[in-house]
Every structure is written in C-alpha cells, then in structure tokens.
Design an enzyme around this catalytic site. Structure first.
Site, mmCIF file in Angstrom:
data_model
loop_
_atom_site.group_PDB
_atom_site.id
_atom_site.type_symbol
_atom_site.label_atom_id
_atom_site.label_comp_id
_atom_site.label_asym_id
_atom_site.label_seq_id
_atom_site.Cartn_x
_atom_site.Cartn_y
_atom_site.Cartn_z
ATOM 1 N N SER A 185 0.814 -1.216 0.000
ATOM 2 C CA SER A 185 0.000 0.000 0.000
ATOM 3 C C SER A 185 0.846 1.264 0.000
ATOM 4 C CB SER A 185 -0.939 0.009 1.207
ATOM 5 O OG SER A 185 -0.211 -0.117 2.416
ATOM 6 N N HIS A 186 1.976 1.254 0.683
ATOM 7 C CA HIS A 186 2.849 2.421 0.760
ATOM 8 C C HIS A 186 4.266 1.997 0.400
ATOM 9 C CE1 HIS A 186 -0.577 3.528 3.220
ATOM 10 N NE2 HIS A 186 -0.188 4.795 3.222
ATOM 11 N N ASN A 187 4.951 2.841 -0.352
ATOM 12 C CA ASN A 187 6.330 2.539 -0.730
ATOM 13 C C ASN A 187 7.067 3.864 -0.890
ATOM 14 O OD1 ASN A 187 8.689 1.336 -1.528
ATOM 15 N ND2 ASN A 187 7.933 0.585 -3.493
ATOM 16 N N PHE A 195 8.558 -0.110 2.592
ATOM 17 C CA PHE A 195 7.206 -0.343 2.115
ATOM 18 C C PHE A 195 6.398 -1.129 3.148
ATOM 19 C CE2 PHE A 195 9.767 -3.858 0.480
ATOM 20 C CZ PHE A 195 8.988 -4.988 0.680
ATOM 21 N N THR A 196 5.088 -0.978 3.067
ATOM 22 C CA THR A 196 4.185 -1.756 3.913
ATOM 23 C C THR A 196 3.474 -2.765 3.039
ATOM 24 O OG1 THR A 196 2.438 -0.097 3.642
ATOM 25 C CG2 THR A 196 3.849 0.097 5.574
#
Length: 734
Positions: free
Chosen positions: A490-492, A503-504
């Site tokens: 989702s996040h990077n 990242f997540t």
C-alpha cells in the site's frame, strides 16, 4: 557528475559616510551614488551581494554589504572599485569582517550528514532584518575536552532550534581576521531575535565567550535605497515605507529613470573574471571553464545558478532545490535531469520541472547561449513547466477557514448519519448543499483523496508488516516498480538512510507474509531486507490539523476503548467490507446508496457499521487526505533506541503527542537498533525536527538518547489495501 565540496569566503563591510558628503550639491551626490551602484550591479552578477542600511540604528555605521564568493580576490577588486568612485573619498570603513564557511564539529555530531553538508554554502534569505556580530571564545574553552564542549553545544543548539524563524549563519575566521567567528542572524522579528539571545545568555557555553561586540542591526534593502537613505533620497523613503525586503542589487529600482537603468556600462569579460551584462544576457564563464560532464556555480543578478555542460549542450537552473534548498550544482546529472544531492528530488534540466517528490514544485530554468568562447545566461524561461508539477504542489493556501474546519471534522468525526453532509453543516453553520459543494472542491483540488471506512488490517485476519530494504541507488526505481506491482503493497517510499526503500505489505490470512516478502524482494534484486512487524501498537490515528501549527499542538489524552463481544467475521461481513471500502459517493444519502449496492436497507448498514466499531474491526469512517496537497509536505519516521524495559512507557509518551499519527514497537536487528517508531507529518522538515526534539525531551528521563529521523524523499506508491477481493500475486518482472 562529481564536484568537490566547495567552501565560500564571506565578507561584511560596514561603511560610515563623512558628513561632508551630505553638504555636496545634489547632482554631485547623485553622481557618486550612481557610480557606487553601478559597481555593485556589475559585481552582483558574479558574487552574492546583499545591501543593508543602518541609518538610525547605529551611530558609527550607515550602510553595509554582505558579500559571498569563492575567491578572496573578488573582495579586493570590488572594494578597490568602490573607493575609486566619487563617493570613495567620503567612505570610512567602520567595521570589516572576513570569514569562511566550514562544517561544524558540533553540528555534525548533532545533526544528520545532510544537514552538516549544508554548512559549506551560505544562502542569504529574504528576511527583513539582519543582526551581525563577531565573537571570540576564551582560551579555557579550547582546553575543555571535546565531550564537554559537545555537551554544552548540544544545549546551545537545542535553544537555537526553538526559534526556527531566526536563521543562523555561522562562519569561521581562524587566522583570517581578528575574531574567531562571525554570526549573522536573519529574521522578520527583532523581538524573536532578542528572546533567543537572552536565552542563550543563560546557557553554560556562554561563560566561555570572551568578546561578542559590536552587534550590528541591519535592515535589508536594495543598493539604491541603501544609498538614498544617506541623504533622504526617494528610493529609500518609498522602499522602507513599503517594507520591501532586500532584492538582487543588479535590478534597478522603479524610481530610476530609463537613462539611469541603462547607465551601467556593459563590460567585456576581463582577466579578473568580471562578467558582462548586456541586453538581458550575462557572461558567466568561458566555454573551456565548464567542460562536458561538469557543472559550475555562477551568480546572475545576485541569484545562484547552476550551469551544466551535458555533451556540449549548456543548461542553467536555479541552484536551490524547491524542497530543502539543496545545491543542485552538486547533483548527479543523467538522462536529462539533475538529482538533488540532499534528498534525491529530480528536476528536468531543460525546463526546471519537478519530476518526483520531495520536490515541492519546479525550479527556475534560464536561457543559455554561447557567443564565441563565452557562455551567457539570459532571461528565465517560461514557467509552463509548473503545470506539469501541479500534482506535487500544495494547495492549502486556497482553503478558507470553513474548508479547514470541514477537513478536520471529516478526518476525525465523520458522522455515521443518514445525511452526513447535513450533520456536518449543522456543526459549521452551513447548509447541506454548500457542504457538498465544498467537499467536491476539496476532492477536485486533491486535498481529500477518499472518504471511507478505515478497517483494522490485523483484526480482519490479514498479516502485515513494515519492510526496510537496501537497494542499489542506481536501480531504486526499477526495484520500486517491482514491489509496487504487489497488490498487498500500500505504501512505498524512498527514505534518506542506508535502508533506502521502505514499504508496507499486507496479505490475506491464507498467505505467508515472510514468503511473500522474500519472493518479492528477490525479484526486485534487493540487497538487504529487514521485516519489521508491529509487536505492539500504541497509536494509529492520522489527523492532519489544518487549523493549527503542528509544532504547537502539544499532547492529547489517548482513549482506548476495549472491544465489546467479538464474533468471527462472516461471509456477509466480508461482502459488506468489499462494498463499503471504496470512496463514499457524494450524494445526499451516501450510506443509502451503499446499502442499495449491498442489497440491504440503509438502517441495516448503519447498524452493521456500529457493530464493526464496537468490535474494533472498524476504526472509524474518515476523510483520507493527500498530505502534500494539504500542505504537509514532509513526513518523518522518527525511530527511537529505547531500553527494552522502558519501551511501553516510551510508547505511551510518544503516542500522546497530537502530531504523532502512528506509534509502534518493532523488532531490532544488529544493524537496526531502533525499537520504537513514531510517524509525524509536518509542513516542513524543520517542523518535523522540532516535533522530534519535543518528544526527545520527554523520553530523555527514560534513558533515550539516540534517535534517527528518516524523511521520505520519494513517494513510489500510496494506496489502500483492498480487503477480501480476488487478487493474485503476479510474478514481477525485474
């Protein structure tokens, strides 16, 4: 493109004008002022030159010049020419200071490597006031151990950072002049400067100051207004009345006639290297001085410009990155772009367009031409590139008071109501229709990314983790593309650390998280991986306060509500999550619209939301913002090294700060000793650093003395995890 670290010579010249000059006829005074200004204008095209008036502020000095160059000879030549003007015989050097830039041994230990590198270059700001004074330390200071001096300077630095609106420029004079240091403070508030100096007087290091006078208060202005202040000329009267701040001295004031504006002679490039200026074009170098594959720092009209030669083609950009004013002249050039050496913001060489975060917008690009063997820089290019950077630019200044209140309400108290826009309007004194219009505009501006339920990933049975990765910087974009292709990422972000890609990732209950991370990072050719799952959560509540300064929000009481009777998720629950996790429709009864999609009644859907919240499957329904658009351009992941037995206590303290949106305990590794993570979003890097200092002061009694702030320098992906949807993990292509 490798360039050696450059240091600068810095000179302050303060002049007192003989009273006999004021008795001269007006025409004679004007001739002298024009000649003095002409010399300054010619030199401002080569070195940094700022003008200041001290009339009425000191009895022994009337005006001052702040000069910055890489050559001592420039100062000698400039002053020789000034004293040769008709004003020269009436000028007395009241004070004269010479210094150089260098990295401070104390700041280097206290700040990051990037912050330390900034000390090699002085960039005067546009503040209205400047306070300059030299000082000398006692011999006893140098007899102290480095550890003792560092301890006292840590206190000194912490005090200074409480005043971010007072910019400090420290330069060094060892062996160059009579003093040891010269400090120059820039600010728009003399009161703030006074408060800072008063507080510094009580610091322990102050007792080791032998001399710190004279202190010279200055008001920034143009050269012409500085000169007119000596005899009450029109430029001084109008400029000081308007509160106009210092501008590049080579630019003529509006009060000058067309004849005066053209009076400066256009000189050819001399052996001393003084550039010519003619028809809006300024000679800045010879072609041979900037060979292919190199860059050179030049100054035109008082502005620093980075000049590049790429395979024989010249480009010119403003030297200061739009993010943190990093020196673009020292950046790597490749593929038609320059990469800021501080935080990896990228800019198009031809247009100045910002190509990625953390750039906050384009930088000015200038026309360049070669005439014979001379490289000339002309007017700034059109700013059409700004349109390409619209997605990067904050728009918070376009929001009024009610917009800001509305955004805050939607983030934290979105009403679970049949007509939520009407309920919001009642709190704001607005009608339902106006609230909906404002929400539509906030979405169009990009401030509001989505309004939707925020589910707890782990409570839904998903496995999730933060992952720190070390990637070869030369191929970080390729690695990020591979990682982004995973539907659970989702996040990077790229962050300014050895572990440069963070990242997540979340995977459904039937998937193995570690296996997914291993396969994914192997495909991305990651050099080193550290999986950092949440061991304990102390806070997760993203709320960006658009109404207050984030550095002054203080702390808040955390309220944890224990879940009621929890039942396992049913297939009906999963089906409703699939329907409701998308953006809320902007209609009068959005929940009724969602209920219709799900095939149930609105009341049934609202009751289900309420039940999901009581069981803590659902955190809340809220607006999710695009941080950068909302003005929060810098996010800092503050990582703390906490004694294991004090982590829970430290976590509760950090989580209490309103500006902390996430706070977790995570595992440690031999090469990663930080076990407490707190995330802050701020309107500037300096604000984020100030928040970190506030938290550090609270954690210090627990034995916490080491922390690191990892700022994101590039956003590769930011999205929501879609729950209970059919997704396959494709084999990424490296």
């Amino acid at each position: 493109m490798d360039t050696p670290a450059r240091r600068q010579y810095v000179r302050w010249s303060f002049f007192n004008v003989d009273p006999a000059w004021r008795a001269l006829p007006a025409a004679e005074r004007e001739r002298g002022k024009r000649a003095f200004a002409d010399v300054c204008a010619q030199w401002a095209a080569r070195i940094v030159l700022r003008a200041y008036t001290l009339v009425g502020l000191r009895g022994d000095a009337d005006m001052g010049l702040w000069l910055i160059s890489e050559r001592l000879e420039d100062f000698q030549a400039l002053h020789t020419q000034l004293f040769a003007t008709p004003m020269g015989p009436y000028l007395h050097m009241a004070y004269s200071y010479l210094a150089m830039t260098k990295r401070s041994m104390y700041v280097d230990r206290y700040a990051s490597e990037e912050e330390a590198q900034r000390r090699d270059i002085i960039v005067p700001g546009r503040s209205k006031y400047l306070f300059v004074y030299p000082f000398v330390k006692t011999r006893a200071w140098y007899a102290l151990s480095l550890e003792e001096r560092q301890r006292m300077m840590d206190e000194h630095i912490r005090i200074g950072r409480k005043y971010p609106d007072v910019k400090l420029n420290t330069t060094y004079s060892y062996g160059l002049d009579d003093q040891e240091f010269v400090v120059a403070f820039e600010t728009d508030s003399p009161a703030r400067f006074l408060d800072l100096v008063e507080e510094l007087r009580f610091s322990e290091a102050s007792q080791y100051t032998l001399r710190d006078t004279p202190l010279l208060p200055c008001i920034a202005t143009s050269v012409r207004a500085m000169l007119d202040a000596l005899d009450g000329g029109a430029a001084a009267q109008e400029e000081l009345h308007d509160g106009e701040r210092g501008r590049a001295v080579a630019q003529p004031t509006e009060e000058q006639s067309a004849e005066e504006r053209s009076s400066a002679p256009a000189t050819a490039l001399t052996s001393a290297g003084v550039p010519s200026a003619s028809g809006g074009w300024t000679t800045v170098a010879r072609v041979a001085e900037v060979p292919p594959g190199t860059a050179r720092l030049v100054v035109v009209d008082g502005e620093q410009i980075a000049l590049y030669n790429v395979d024989g083609v010249f480009y010119a950009l403003s030297n200061r990155c739009s993010h943190s004013r990093g020196p673009l002249v020292d950046g790597e050039v490749r593929d038609g772009k320059v990469i800021c050496p501080w935080h990896a913001a990228e800019f198009d060489l031809a247009t100045g367009a910002a190509l990625c975060r953390p750039a906050r917008g384009p930088v000015p690009a200038y026309q360049v031409r070669v005439v014979g063997d001379q490289v000339q820089i002309g007017p700034q290019k059109g700013v059409d590139a700004a349109a390409a950077d619209d997605a990067l630019a904050p728009v918070d200044q376009q929001l009024d008071v009610l917009d800001r209140k509305l955004v805050n309400l939607m983030q934290y108290a979105f009403p679970l109501h049949s007509r939520p826009w009407q309920a919001l309007g009642e709190q704001l004194g607005l009608g339902e229709a106006e609230v909906m219009q404002r929400v539509a505009r906030l979405r169009a501006l990009g401030v509001v990314r989505q309004i939707s339920p925020i589910f707890d990933t782990r409570k839904l049975g998903y496995h999730s983790s933060l992952v720190a990765a070390r990637v070869d910087p030369a191929r970080i974009e390729q690695a990020a593309a591979v990682i982004n292709a995973h539907p659970g990422v989702s996040h990077n972000y790229q962050r300014d650390h050895y572990f440069n890609l963070w990242f997540t990732i979340a995977v459904p209950p039937e998937q193995n998280l570690e296996e997914q991370v291993q396969r994914l990072t192997e495909r991305a050719s990651v050099e080193k991986v550290r999986i950092l799952p949440t061991l304990k959560m102390y806070k997760i509540a993203v709320k960006l306060d658009l109404e207050q300064d984030e550095t002054r929000l203080g702390k808040e009481t955390q309220q944890y509500v224990k879940a009621g009777q929890v039942r396992p998720l049913s297939e009906r629950d999963k089906a409703l999550i699939r329907v409701t996790q998308e953006d809320l429709p902007l209609v009068e009864q959005p929940f009724a619209a969602l209920a219709q999609q799900a095939g149930i009644a609105e009341a049934e859907l609202l009751a289900w939301f309420d039940e999901m919240q009581r069981m803590n499957y659902l955190r809340r329904i809220a607006a999710i913002l695009r941080h950068q658009k909302a003005g929060f351009t810098d996010n800092g992941m503050i990582t703390w090294k906490v004694p294991e037995e004090r982590v829970d206590e430290a976590g509760r303290i950090a989580a209490a700060f309103a500006t902390v949106s996430h706070c977790y305990r995570r595992p440690v590794y031999p090469d990663w000793p930080y076990n407490l993570f707190s995330m802050v979003h701020a309107r500037s890097r300096e604000n984020a650093e100030e928040i970190a200092r506030q938290i550090a002061a609270e954690l210090r009694p627990l034995g916490v003395s080491e922390y690191a702030i990892l700022f994101s320098t590039r956003e590769f992906k930011k999205d929501r995890v879609r729950y209970f949807v059919d997704w396959q993990v494709a084999e990424p292509v490296a």
